[in-house]
Design a protein around this motif. Sequence first.
Motif, PDB file in Angstrom:
ATOM      1  N   PRO A 205      10.726  56.244  25.755  1.00 59.29           N
ATOM      2  CA  PRO A 205      11.143  55.093  26.583  1.00 59.29           C
ATOM      3  C   PRO A 205      12.503  55.306  27.243  1.00 59.29           C
ATOM      4  CG  PRO A 205      10.160  54.321  24.541  1.00 59.29           C
ATOM      5  CD  PRO A 205      10.246  55.816  24.423  1.00 59.29           C
ATOM      6  N   THR A 206      13.464  55.903  26.485  1.00 58.99           N
ATOM      7  CA  THR A 206      14.784  56.143  27.092  1.00 58.99           C
ATOM      8  C   THR A 206      14.693  57.129  28.243  1.00 58.99           C
ATOM      9  OG1 THR A 206      15.938  55.645  25.033  1.00 58.99           O
ATOM     10  CG2 THR A 206      17.112  56.995  26.634  1.00 58.99           C
ATOM     11  N   ARG A 208      12.064  57.844  30.133  1.00 56.05           N
ATOM     12  CA  ARG A 208      11.377  57.266  31.293  1.00 56.05           C
ATOM     13  C   ARG A 208      12.291  56.309  32.044  1.00 56.05           C
ATOM     14  NH1 ARG A 208       7.079  56.896  27.475  1.00 56.05           N
ATOM     15  NH2 ARG A 208       7.276  54.646  27.313  1.00 56.05           N
ATOM     16  N   THR A 209      13.069  55.551  31.317  1.00 59.57           N
ATOM     17  CA  THR A 209      13.975  54.594  31.973  1.00 59.57           C
ATOM     18  C   THR A 209      15.064  55.313  32.755  1.00 59.57           C
ATOM     19  OG1 THR A 209      13.569  52.850  30.356  1.00 59.57           O
ATOM     20  CG2 THR A 209      15.661  52.767  31.535  1.00 59.57           C
ATOM     21  N   GLN A 214      13.642  52.120  35.794  1.00 59.99           N
ATOM     22  CA  GLN A 214      12.877  50.913  35.531  1.00 59.99           C
ATOM     23  C   GLN A 214      12.910  50.580  34.040  1.00 59.99           C
ATOM     24  OE1 GLN A 214      11.502  49.172  38.112  1.00 59.99           O
ATOM     25  NE2 GLN A 214      12.438  50.742  39.409  1.00 59.99           N
ATOM     26  N   VAL A 215      12.596  49.311  33.727  1.00 60.93           N
ATOM     27  CA  VAL A 215      12.521  48.865  32.339  1.00 60.93           C
ATOM     28  C   VAL A 215      11.291  49.476  31.665  1.00 60.93           C
ATOM     29  CG1 VAL A 215      12.282  46.882  30.809  1.00 60.93           C
ATOM     30  CG2 VAL A 215      13.676  46.714  32.869  1.00 60.93           C
ATOM     31  N   THR A 216      11.442  49.963  30.441  1.00 62.63           N
ATOM     32  CA  THR A 216      10.321  50.503  29.665  1.00 62.63           C
ATOM     33  C   THR A 216      10.145  49.641  28.427  1.00 62.63           C
ATOM     34  OG1 THR A 216      10.830  52.742  30.418  1.00 62.63           O
ATOM     35  CG2 THR A 216       9.384  52.522  28.526  1.00 62.63           C
ATOM     36  N   THR A 244      13.689  49.410  26.599  1.00 64.45           N
ATOM     37  CA  THR A 244      14.815  50.189  27.125  1.00 64.45           C
ATOM     38  C   THR A 244      15.063  49.764  28.559  1.00 64.45           C
ATOM     39  OG1 THR A 244      14.098  52.040  25.745  1.00 64.45           O
ATOM     40  CG2 THR A 244      15.767  52.489  27.414  1.00 64.45           C
ATOM     41  N   LEU A 245      16.311  49.420  28.877  1.00 62.51           N
ATOM     42  CA  LEU A 245      16.663  48.929  30.198  1.00 62.51           C
ATOM     43  C   LEU A 245      17.683  49.867  30.842  1.00 62.51           C
ATOM     44  CD1 LEU A 245      16.952  46.221  28.029  1.00 62.51           C
ATOM     45  CD2 LEU A 245      16.389  45.162  30.217  1.00 62.51           C
ATOM     46  N   PRO A 246      17.580  50.075  32.159  1.00 60.64           N
ATOM     47  CA  PRO A 246      18.552  50.946  32.826  1.00 60.64           C
ATOM     48  C   PRO A 246      19.889  50.233  33.032  1.00 60.64           C
ATOM     49  CG  PRO A 246      17.043  50.028  34.441  1.00 60.64           C
ATOM     50  CD  PRO A 246      16.562  49.563  33.088  1.00 60.64           C
ATOM     51  N   SER A 256      21.433  53.809  29.655  1.00 63.72           N
ATOM     52  CA  SER A 256      20.366  52.884  29.266  1.00 63.72           C
ATOM     53  C   SER A 256      20.829  52.058  28.085  1.00 63.72           C
ATOM     54  CB  SER A 256      19.089  53.646  28.903  1.00 63.72           C
ATOM     55  OG  SER A 256      19.293  54.419  27.722  1.00 63.72           O
ATOM     56  N   GLN A 276      17.575  41.953  31.020  1.00 64.47           N
ATOM     57  CA  GLN A 276      17.999  42.616  32.254  1.00 64.47           C
ATOM     58  C   GLN A 276      19.310  42.009  32.754  1.00 64.47           C
ATOM     59  OE1 GLN A 276      14.142  42.125  34.292  1.00 64.47           O
ATOM     60  NE2 GLN A 276      14.248  44.302  34.744  1.00 64.47           N
TER      61      GLN A 276
END
Length: 915
Positions: A205-206, A208-209, A214-216, A244-246, A256, A276
């Motif tokens: 998740p980290t 990908r974010t 984008q949020v995962t 996980t949020l950017p 993140s 967010q």
Amino acid sequence: MEEVQFHKMIDLMLEGVQVLDADWRYVYANDAAVRQSQYNRDQLLGFTMPERYPGVEKTELFKAMQRCMTQRIEEKFENEFEFPDGSKGHFSLRILPVSEGIAILSVDRSEYHQAEEKFLKAYRLYKFISAINQSIVHLTDEQAMLDNACKVAVEIGLFRMAWITRLDDRGFVQQVAFHTTDNIPASPQATARLHISDEQLQNTPTGRTLVSGQVTVSNNVLEDTSMQRWHRDLESAGVRSMVTLPIKKYGVVVGSMGFLSSKLNFFDSQELSLLQEAASDIAFAMQNFDLANQHRKMEDQIKESELRFRSLIEKSADVKMLTTAAGHHLYASPAATSILGYQWAELQTLTVFDLIHPEDQDDFRSKRQAILQKPGGYFPFLHRRKHQSGKWIWVEGVATNMLHEPAVNAIVSNFVDVSQKKKSEQQREFDRTNTNALINNTTDLMWSVDHRYNLITANEPFQQMLIKSGGLRIQSGESVFQSSQSEEQTNRFKAAYQKAFSGRTFTQLEYGTYPSEYWLEVSYSPIQQDGEVIGAACHSRDVTERKKAENHLQQTLKEVLDYKYALDVSSIVAITDRTGKITYVNDNFCRISRFSRHELIGQDHRVVNSKTHPKEFFHTMWSTIARGDVWKGEIRNKAKDGSYYWVDTTIIPFVDQHKKPYQFMAIRHDITSRKQALEELTQNNEVLHATNSELDRFVYSVSHDLRSPLSSVLGLLTFVEMESKESQIIQYASMMRTSIERLDNFIRNILNYSRNNRLEPEYQHVNVSQAITEIITVLQPGIASGAIEIDMQVDEHCPFFTDKQRLSIVLENILANSIKFYDEEKEHRFIRIRGFNDESALHLTIEDNGIGISAEYHEKIFNMFFRLDGKQAGTGLGLYIVQETIKKLAGNITLQSQLGKGTIFSISMKNFSAN
């Protein structure tokens, strides 16, 4: 017939009613109970409860039913019931013994339970975001802010874990903040020093974010294959969901933020939106750290504007207020205290809407909202505002939208107290209304009916009520029921009349919504003649406002309890009587002081006195609160175990009607860690200052002692060059001279640097043109050898004051560089000097068409010991000293240069004429 009517009435109830016989067989269920059962009536009646709900015999519900069935006692409790399909419902139950067996009355509270859970989750998240925002506001260190964000996520947001990673310029990911509950030893997203392209990170998740920005979300981490390596740790720690949020800084992903929750499917759209917002707040704070210096300057300008603004209005008798678009107070003139009674500190905790009377809220909000869309728009108002004492006063004024004005950026209100004027108007209105009431006797409805529901008599308000309800006037002997009434309403009144016909006197409430919401308190009494009931006398009174006030009181009481809870959770709270005896402490006070509540109640605060502060300190504190003023300060206390702790304390006096304090509330926050850090920082600064002073003295002494022998060596070289006739010796002497001059130049730069650091500027009047001319004269040999044209034009509009020696250092270094790095390929070589000064500053540009500087070196050119490769060797100190010297003179320097084209230095320095 009566049993049918009874069942029909029960079927209309909102509560579920079901009756079971001794064999647990359903013998009756009303409509509400059938809806709650998830069966239809045919699937329910005649079957036993264990047949319909297998396993119910093992539940607490069935045990309670058995007790009621066997012991014939009533049972009440809240129950979570699981249906055969796995779904659950929450019910308030009441089990009663009846002749058939037992009756169960049930109220479905499932929606309320879900709403309550959703509210609590949202409340925790809002509280978490609020705590983050507070840390953003109060913390001045970025790392401390990031650490605190993770901490409050776990401690307030109740997440199992929270972390923040940072993505550096080279694409490496590093965990920079982390917090967890005690039973989770490490972050499942430990990505320290992993490159963003690393396969261990790519599908997490980290990862990908960070790549997508984008949020995962993973609402079931144990089923998430990308988290497989951590499944065992997550399961043992009770983690079920994660997100996980950017973190974006200036629109670019720089890290993140991750959260772990113990609940499945925890992160819905509402939670994601709030998280967010938290990530955005943190990113915004990181940007703010970059802009801190600029913000400080802006704040200084705002303070100056505010001082000028206040000097114009603070003596006004009218109240002037500035509020944000959301209604928060930005400023209140001193008249606000005299008219409304609030100190500025109190107003800062309130919005403008907190002061508006509930009955005036809608009109005020509507008009205020309208001008928010119109820059410069305004509206007049006349409404009630709450005085600090709790009373309502009438104010009249104007509100103007000045949000579009950067210097104001607020809604500006100007109003005066018109309470006395309004009181006179209200008295006149009361007298008129009271007269009308006496003339019309009453607004209550009074009527009487006989056994056939025919009217015996009625007053005029009753007849008017019928007309307003869409009916007609009723004559004596006519039915009191009209066609406009619903069947349900008719049956309800008939039941009430019958109850009165039986000889009973009673009162009941009637609720309706047509033509508007209302409550009526209706009293029924039997009319007797010769010992026989011949009818019923009825009296109806409108109690709508009373009911609304009761509802408002209940809501206000709940809000007060909520506020107390929030205060107890977030702060260290103590309450004392007027003599200082402790009457209340919360758990936080007991925890930090190590005293039990029993040991503290009845004592005064000397029980935690550390003897750190002098008696005058506490004398001032008591003098302040004794006169009803709020006191704020920092106090060092001593706990029961002998340890010390610091608290940031606010003491609020509660005053009586004579404005005399009858008790005091102290609200404290633990600042022990902050005080310890401040003390360490002060000690470190003192050591660093002493070290720097010693180093400056050493550099100056060594550099000064070195220049004397170098001058002697240069003199000897001159003698050798003049006397020797051998070309090789002269060549060697020239080489030695070049090296010694370079060393001398290096030492001179060190001396300049040392003087700039050690000595305070000595301001004097400087003729800038003359100063430049003197430097050009000194550098003339280099100018002549390079055939460089000097073009100077400086307009001095007023006397310029600065440190002449430092100005000479700046000009000599820049001009020397322009001469040294001229372009041999160009036929026409020039150095162009332009400038002017005014009362505030000197502005100079020095331009040449020399070899220029490549763009890749622009950011490094002012660094210490940075040198460009080329035909001329330098020390790497000149431009560094120029920049530091200009800073000392409250100025700045910028560079524009292009390789092969030339260079422009732009300089501005403050005019210290006032000094």
